[in-house]
Design an enzyme around this catalytic site. Sequence first.
Site, PDB file in Angstrom:
ATOM      1  N   SER A   1      36.040  40.885  25.667  1.00 40.70           N
ATOM      2  CA  SER A   1      36.137  41.724  26.856  1.00 40.70           C
ATOM      3  C   SER A   1      35.486  43.061  26.638  1.00 40.70           C
ATOM      4  CB  SER A   1      37.604  41.998  27.186  1.00 40.70           C
ATOM      5  OG  SER A   1      38.315  40.819  27.251  1.00 40.70           O
TER       6      SER A   1
ATOM      7  N   HIS B   1      31.024  36.599  29.256  1.00 41.31           N
ATOM      8  CA  HIS B   1      32.368  37.119  29.558  1.00 41.31           C
ATOM      9  C   HIS B   1      32.899  36.528  30.861  1.00 41.31           C
ATOM     10  CE1 HIS B   1      35.161  40.667  30.615  1.00 41.31           C
ATOM     11  NE2 HIS B   1      35.805  39.787  29.896  1.00 41.31           N
TER      12      HIS B   1
ATOM     13  N   GLU C   1      29.903  37.649  33.137  1.00 43.99           N
ATOM     14  CA  GLU C   1      28.995  38.708  32.684  1.00 43.99           C
ATOM     15  C   GLU C   1      28.165  38.156  31.519  1.00 43.99           C
ATOM     16  OE1 GLU C   1      30.892  43.036  33.511  1.00 43.99           O
ATOM     17  OE2 GLU C   1      32.024  41.854  32.071  1.00 43.99           O
TER      18      GLU C   1
ATOM     19  N   ASN D   1      35.094  45.691  33.056  1.00 40.12           N
ATOM     20  CA  ASN D   1      36.216  46.357  32.394  1.00 40.12           C
ATOM     21  C   ASN D   1      36.025  47.861  32.274  1.00 40.12           C
ATOM     22  OD1 ASN D   1      38.040  44.295  32.134  1.00 40.12           O
ATOM     23  ND2 ASN D   1      37.142  43.540  30.240  1.00 40.12           N
TER      24      ASN D   1
HETATM   25  N1  3HC Z   1      43.484  26.438  38.338  1.00 41.29           N
HETATM   26  C1  3HC Z   1      43.382  25.887  39.559  1.00 41.29           C
HETATM   27  N2  3HC Z   1      43.963  26.403  40.649  1.00 41.29           N
HETATM   28  C2  3HC Z   1      44.714  27.519  40.482  1.00 41.29           C
HETATM   29  C3  3HC Z   1      44.887  28.142  39.227  1.00 41.29           C
HETATM   30  C4  3HC Z   1      44.221  27.551  38.118  1.00 41.29           C
HETATM   31  N3  3HC Z   1      44.304  28.071  36.889  1.00 41.29           N
HETATM   32  N4  3HC Z   1      45.682  29.219  39.387  1.00 41.29           N
HETATM   33  C5  3HC Z   1      46.000  29.291  40.688  1.00 41.29           C
HETATM   34  N5  3HC Z   1      45.421  28.263  41.363  1.00 41.29           N
HETATM   35  C6  3HC Z   1      45.473  27.985  42.797  1.00 41.29           C
HETATM   36  C7  3HC Z   1      46.899  27.783  43.291  1.00 41.29           C
HETATM   37  O1  3HC Z   1      47.271  26.425  43.202  1.00 41.29           O
HETATM   38  C8  3HC Z   1      46.800  28.233  44.737  1.00 41.29           C
HETATM   39  O2  3HC Z   1      46.307  27.212  45.563  1.00 41.29           O
HETATM   40  P1  3HC Z   1      46.684  27.184  47.129  1.00 41.29           P
HETATM   41  O3  3HC Z   1      46.161  28.452  47.718  1.00 41.29           O
HETATM   42  O4  3HC Z   1      45.992  25.968  47.638  1.00 41.29           O
HETATM   43  O5  3HC Z   1      48.178  27.093  47.154  1.00 41.29           O
HETATM   44  C9  3HC Z   1      45.734  29.304  44.698  1.00 41.29           C
HETATM   45  O6  3HC Z   1      45.013  29.141  43.479  1.00 41.29           O
HETATM   46  C10 3HC Z   1      46.339  30.666  44.754  1.00 41.29           C
HETATM   47  O7  3HC Z   1      47.290  30.798  43.731  1.00 41.29           O
HETATM   48  P2  3HC Z   1      48.727  31.427  43.937  1.00 41.29           P
HETATM   49  O8  3HC Z   1      49.256  31.119  45.317  1.00 41.29           O
HETATM   50  O9  3HC Z   1      49.576  31.019  42.781  1.00 41.29           O
HETATM   51  O10 3HC Z   1      48.533  32.987  43.775  1.00 41.29           O
HETATM   52  P3  3HC Z   1      47.506  33.978  44.416  1.00 41.29           P
HETATM   53  O11 3HC Z   1      47.275  33.694  45.845  1.00 41.29           O
HETATM   54  O12 3HC Z   1      47.982  35.339  44.014  1.00 41.29           O
HETATM   55  O13 3HC Z   1      46.133  33.682  43.659  1.00 41.29           O
HETATM   56  C11 3HC Z   1      44.837  34.517  41.882  1.00 41.29           C
HETATM   57  C12 3HC Z   1      46.064  33.720  42.299  1.00 41.29           C
HETATM   58  C13 3HC Z   1      43.581  33.754  42.250  1.00 41.29           C
HETATM   59  C14 3HC Z   1      44.941  34.629  40.366  1.00 41.29           C
HETATM   60  C15 3HC Z   1      44.817  35.899  42.605  1.00 41.29           C
HETATM   61  O14 3HC Z   1      46.059  36.505  42.500  1.00 41.29           O
HETATM   62  C16 3HC Z   1      43.783  36.823  42.033  1.00 41.29           C
HETATM   63  O15 3HC Z   1      42.604  36.698  42.331  1.00 41.29           O
HETATM   64  N6  3HC Z   1      44.239  37.788  41.228  1.00 41.29           N
HETATM   65  C17 3HC Z   1      43.357  38.754  40.566  1.00 41.29           C
HETATM   66  C18 3HC Z   1      42.761  38.138  39.348  1.00 41.29           C
HETATM   67  C19 3HC Z   1      41.859  39.068  38.631  1.00 41.29           C
HETATM   68  O16 3HC Z   1      41.641  40.207  38.999  1.00 41.29           O
HETATM   69  N7  3HC Z   1      41.324  38.555  37.522  1.00 41.29           N
HETATM   70  C20 3HC Z   1      40.433  39.340  36.677  1.00 41.29           C
HETATM   71  C21 3HC Z   1      41.228  39.905  35.577  1.00 41.29           C
HETATM   72  S1  3HC Z   1      40.222  40.866  34.495  1.00 41.29           S
HETATM   73  C22 3HC Z   1      39.619  39.772  33.406  1.00 41.29           C
HETATM   74  O17 3HC Z   1      39.906  38.608  33.416  1.00 41.29           O
HETATM   75  C23 3HC Z   1      38.690  40.318  32.396  1.00 41.29           C
HETATM   76  C24 3HC Z   1      39.308  40.348  31.042  1.00 41.29           C
HETATM   77  O18 3HC Z   1      38.333  40.778  30.143  1.00 41.29           O
HETATM   78  C25 3HC Z   1      40.479  41.283  30.964  1.00 41.29           C
END
Ligand code: 3HC
Length: 299
Positions: free
Chosen positions: A120, A141, A153, A191
Amino acid sequence: MTEIRKVGVVGCGLMGSGIAQVAGMAGYETVVREVSRELLDRGWAAIERSLGKFLEKGEITSAQRTETLARLKPTLAPADLADCDLVIEAIVENLEQKKELFAELDKIVKSGAILASNTSSLSIAELAAATRRAPRFLGLHFFNPVPLMKLVEIVKTVATEPEVVQLGLDFARRLGKTPILTRDRAGFIVNRLLVPYLLDAVRALEEGFGTIEDIDQGMKLGCNHPMGPLTLLDFVGIDTTLAIAESLFNEYREKRFAPPPLLRRMVMAGMFGRKSGKGFYDYSDPRNPKVNTLLQSAA
Ligand code: 3HC
């Protein structure tokens, strides 16, 4: 080597399991290596869960699910990575451990193959320096949850060959992701922008600006973010975020990147977020997280 056919992923945790899954879904034969049977089984279960969700939603067929799983080869043996064209490292965010791993991979993986890190925030050039193939080394990334997040990335160092950058771009596109190109600087693009915001949310809590829930609601409802910053911190991992903040602070020496004391204390207390069952929220019932009230008063 002008085409990636076989992929290796080292680490089958939160990120590695997702990367292996999307590689398998895109048709790549994929070897995924962990250090213990327990960790491998846990990662495999995450892949099966995620494929199950796609199946439920009709986004894949049950034949595609079976074919994807058949393309994935879980292993404990580093030698199984030898004939991969691309090996992506997704282990813990620790410079020394990653360097040690890359020195080992450099000896095992066939010459000409590409080595990549999903770090990251650590320097890709520094990781590449642990090998004798810096021209065939780059950063790939991914974002959590890997099966859903569209971005990759692509990080090129001063030594990465243009052909390797192109293969990285093509690989990300074949996974169905959108690649962006970034330079080898701590935090890359996302990040560098995201982490100071997350750290500021912790400072807001420390300074009593609002409760955990209100800080999260503020950004969810006020800015349409899918998750509030403290929920996102738990999701990314408090330990991972601390490691990223330390890398950013080491690189830029700016206060906005300095980890707030509460973040460090939480790591000391084993509150790593969702993965350890407790962070800003308590995940004893994962479908119904509750605010970690201990923290509210300690903050
Ligand atoms: N695989 C497949 N499907 C998945 C899944 C997975 N791993 N996780 C969740 N889903 C599906 C669920 O089944 C659900 O389907 P539905 O809409 O048909 O019911 C859908 O995705 C939405 O999931 P949830 O209802 O459980 O929850 P959310 O609506 O909150 O969505 C999320 C989940 C997509 C994770 C959303 O909350 C999101 O986009 N959050 C922000 C994530 C983010 O910012 N990530 C970046 C982090 S930074 C990073 O990674 C960089 C690192 O270096 C730190």
